[in-house]
Design an enzyme around this catalytic site. Sequence first.
Site, PDB file in Angstrom:
ATOM      1  N   ASN A  63       0.835  -1.205   0.000  1.00 50.81           N
ATOM      2  CA  ASN A  63       0.000   0.000   0.000  1.00 50.81           C
ATOM      3  C   ASN A  63       0.868   1.252   0.000  1.00 50.81           C
ATOM      4  O   ASN A  63       1.947   1.290   0.588  1.00 50.81           O
ATOM      5  CB  ASN A  63      -1.007  -0.005   1.159  1.00 50.81           C
ATOM      6  N   GLU A  65       0.276   5.242   0.629  1.00 54.16           N
ATOM      7  CA  GLU A  65      -0.631   6.296   1.067  1.00 54.16           C
ATOM      8  C   GLU A  65      -0.189   7.648   0.538  1.00 54.16           C
ATOM      9  O   GLU A  65       0.930   7.813   0.034  1.00 54.16           O
ATOM     10  CB  GLU A  65      -0.707   6.316   2.595  1.00 54.16           C
ATOM     11  N   CYS A  74      -4.030   0.785  -2.603  1.00 55.63           N
ATOM     12  CA  CYS A  74      -3.882  -0.416  -1.781  1.00 55.63           C
ATOM     13  C   CYS A  74      -2.894  -1.389  -2.415  1.00 55.63           C
ATOM     14  O   CYS A  74      -2.690  -1.394  -3.628  1.00 55.63           O
ATOM     15  CB  CYS A  74      -5.229  -1.115  -1.628  1.00 55.63           C
ATOM     16  N   GLU A  76      -3.142  -4.572  -2.962  1.00 50.88           N
ATOM     17  CA  GLU A  76      -3.738  -5.503  -3.922  1.00 50.88           C
ATOM     18  C   GLU A  76      -3.802  -4.896  -5.317  1.00 50.88           C
ATOM     19  O   GLU A  76      -3.477  -5.541  -6.313  1.00 50.88           O
ATOM     20  CB  GLU A  76      -5.158  -5.890  -3.484  1.00 50.88           C
ATOM     21  N   CYS A 113     -10.462  -4.377   0.515  1.00 49.61           N
ATOM     22  CA  CYS A 113     -11.518  -3.366   0.485  1.00 49.61           C
ATOM     23  C   CYS A 113     -12.361  -3.547  -0.784  1.00 49.61           C
ATOM     24  O   CYS A 113     -12.015  -4.327  -1.679  1.00 49.61           O
ATOM     25  CB  CYS A 113     -10.919  -1.965   0.544  1.00 49.61           C
ATOM     26  N   CYS A 116     -10.495  -2.881  -4.134  1.00 48.70           N
ATOM     27  CA  CYS A 116      -9.579  -3.966  -4.501  1.00 48.70           C
ATOM     28  C   CYS A 116     -10.340  -5.190  -4.981  1.00 48.70           C
ATOM     29  O   CYS A 116      -9.931  -5.858  -5.929  1.00 48.70           O
ATOM     30  CB  CYS A 116      -8.669  -4.315  -3.327  1.00 48.70           C
TER      31      CYS A 116
END
Length: 161
Positions: A63, A65, A74, A76, A113, A116
């Site tokens: 990930n 940010e 993210c 994924e 999430c 993803c």
Amino acid sequence: MALKKELRFQITVYEDLNELAPKDQALMLQAVSARKNAYAPYSNFRVGAAVSLANAEIVIGSNQENASYPSGLCAERVAIFHAGAKFPNVSVNTVAITAASDNYEVTSPAAPCGNCRQAMYEYEFKQKQPIRLLLMGETGSIIECSSVDDILPLGFNSSFL
């Protein structure tokens, strides 16, 4: 008259990493390694992903940010998009995902999430075969899902466009 339908799926729960097949252990360890490269100064929640492809290549992601929160990505999606960019016509077999926090020990698997799930579902729909998921926290049990479709029932795909 309305018809009710029930949607179900099964998961396999492994007690720990040692219960996985050696190939799955190695994939998860690559996700753990990727997790260490996460850029997570705001959430302190680090996620790593490792994507196993049909050509035996492994692509990783973590990930990333950003102070402008929606601009982050993210693990994924970093991994699956990288796989799609580098190996556009190669099927995805398995995605291993692991999460850890700088503030506490993550002892249970964290599921992807919604964004993803949708991104991975797109690849699964495109390749017309399931993508297996392995989900792990920092320690503890590991959940295996046989398909992204299982965790995103009634998913949106290109057939609607």
